[in-house]
Write a protein that holds these residues in place. Structure first.
Motif, short mmCIF file in Angstrom:
data_model
loop_
_atom_site.label_atom_id
_atom_site.label_comp_id
_atom_site.label_asym_id
_atom_site.label_seq_id
_atom_site.Cartn_x
_atom_site.Cartn_y
_atom_site.Cartn_z
N ASP A 38 22.21 -22.98 -14.86
CA ASP A 38 22.45 -23.01 -13.42
C ASP A 38 23.82 -22.39 -13.17
O ASP A 38 24.85 -23.00 -13.47
N GLU A 39 23.82 -21.19 -12.65
CA GLU A 39 25.06 -20.45 -12.42
C GLU A 39 25.97 -21.15 -11.43
O GLU A 39 27.19 -21.16 -11.59
N LEU A 40 25.41 -21.78 -10.41
CA LEU A 40 26.21 -22.46 -9.40
C LEU A 40 26.88 -23.73 -9.95
O LEU A 40 28.02 -24.03 -9.62
N GLU A 41 26.16 -24.47 -10.77
CA GLU A 41 26.69 -25.70 -11.37
C GLU A 41 27.53 -25.40 -12.62
O GLU A 41 28.34 -26.22 -13.03
N GLY A 42 27.28 -24.27 -13.25
CA GLY A 42 27.98 -23.93 -14.48
C GLY A 42 27.58 -24.82 -15.64
O GLY A 42 28.41 -25.20 -16.45
N ASN A 43 26.27 -25.13 -15.69
CA ASN A 43 25.79 -26.06 -16.70
C ASN A 43 24.32 -25.78 -17.02
O ASN A 43 23.61 -25.18 -16.23
N TYR A 44 23.90 -26.27 -18.18
CA TYR A 44 22.49 -26.21 -18.56
C TYR A 44 21.74 -27.38 -17.95
O TYR A 44 22.27 -28.48 -17.82
N LEU A 45 20.48 -27.14 -17.61
CA LEU A 45 19.59 -28.17 -17.08
C LEU A 45 18.27 -28.11 -17.83
O LEU A 45 17.81 -27.03 -18.18
N PRO A 46 17.63 -29.27 -18.02
CA PRO A 46 16.30 -29.25 -18.63
C PRO A 46 15.23 -29.14 -17.56
O PRO A 46 15.37 -29.68 -16.46
N PRO A 65 19.61 -11.44 -11.46
CA PRO A 65 20.77 -11.92 -10.71
C PRO A 65 20.57 -13.31 -10.09
O PRO A 65 21.42 -13.79 -9.35
N GLU A 66 19.46 -13.96 -10.37
CA GLU A 66 19.18 -15.29 -9.82
C GLU A 66 20.25 -16.29 -10.28
O GLU A 66 20.96 -16.07 -11.25
N SER A 67 20.32 -17.44 -9.60
CA SER A 67 21.33 -18.45 -9.97
C SER A 67 20.81 -19.47 -10.98
O SER A 67 21.59 -20.16 -11.61
N ARG A 68 19.49 -19.58 -11.14
CA ARG A 68 18.88 -20.48 -12.14
C ARG A 68 18.06 -19.62 -13.10
O ARG A 68 17.05 -19.05 -12.70
N LEU A 69 18.52 -19.57 -14.36
CA LEU A 69 17.95 -18.63 -15.31
C LEU A 69 17.50 -19.31 -16.59
O LEU A 69 18.17 -20.19 -17.11
N LEU A 70 16.36 -18.86 -17.11
CA LEU A 70 15.81 -19.39 -18.34
C LEU A 70 16.59 -18.83 -19.53
O LEU A 70 16.72 -17.62 -19.69
N VAL A 71 17.11 -19.74 -20.36
CA VAL A 71 17.83 -19.35 -21.57
C VAL A 71 16.92 -19.42 -22.78
O VAL A 71 16.91 -18.53 -23.63
N ALA A 72 16.12 -20.50 -22.88
CA ALA A 72 15.22 -20.68 -24.02
C ALA A 72 14.12 -21.67 -23.64
O ALA A 72 14.26 -22.44 -22.69
#
Length: 83
Positions: A38-46, A65-72
């Motif tokens: 979560d780019e806005l929160e600066g943290n990972y979320l499940p 460029p979205e603010s919530r992006l899939l990492v894995a």
């Protein structure tokens, strides 16, 4: 987890293990754990999903460029990385 210049932040193993366990214990029959940045929160979320096909609908980190992006994405039961 997720150390190095390809990732925005380190993810603690105990947090990851907690997320896996939460997904397994859910009353909803989830099969996959998605690690979302979560780019806005600066943290990972499940996030959890029941179907592997739903994973493709998430914009990926480094490709959007979205603010919530899939990492894995991980299989909750084998703990194998699927994306």
């Amino acid at each position: 987890m997720f150390e190095g210049p390809d990732y925005p932040l380190y993810l603690d193993e105990s947090t990851f293990d907690h997320w896996l366990e939460a997904g397994r214990k859910s009353k909803i029959p989830y099969a996959y754990l998605l690690i979302i940045w979560d780019e806005l929160e600066g943290n990972y979320l499940p996030e959890f999903t029941e179907n592997r096909g739903e994973i493709q609908g998430y914009p990926r980190y480094g490709q959007s460029p979205e603010s919530r992006l899939l990492v894995a994405a991980y299989d909750l039961f084998s703990e194998g990385r699927v994306l």
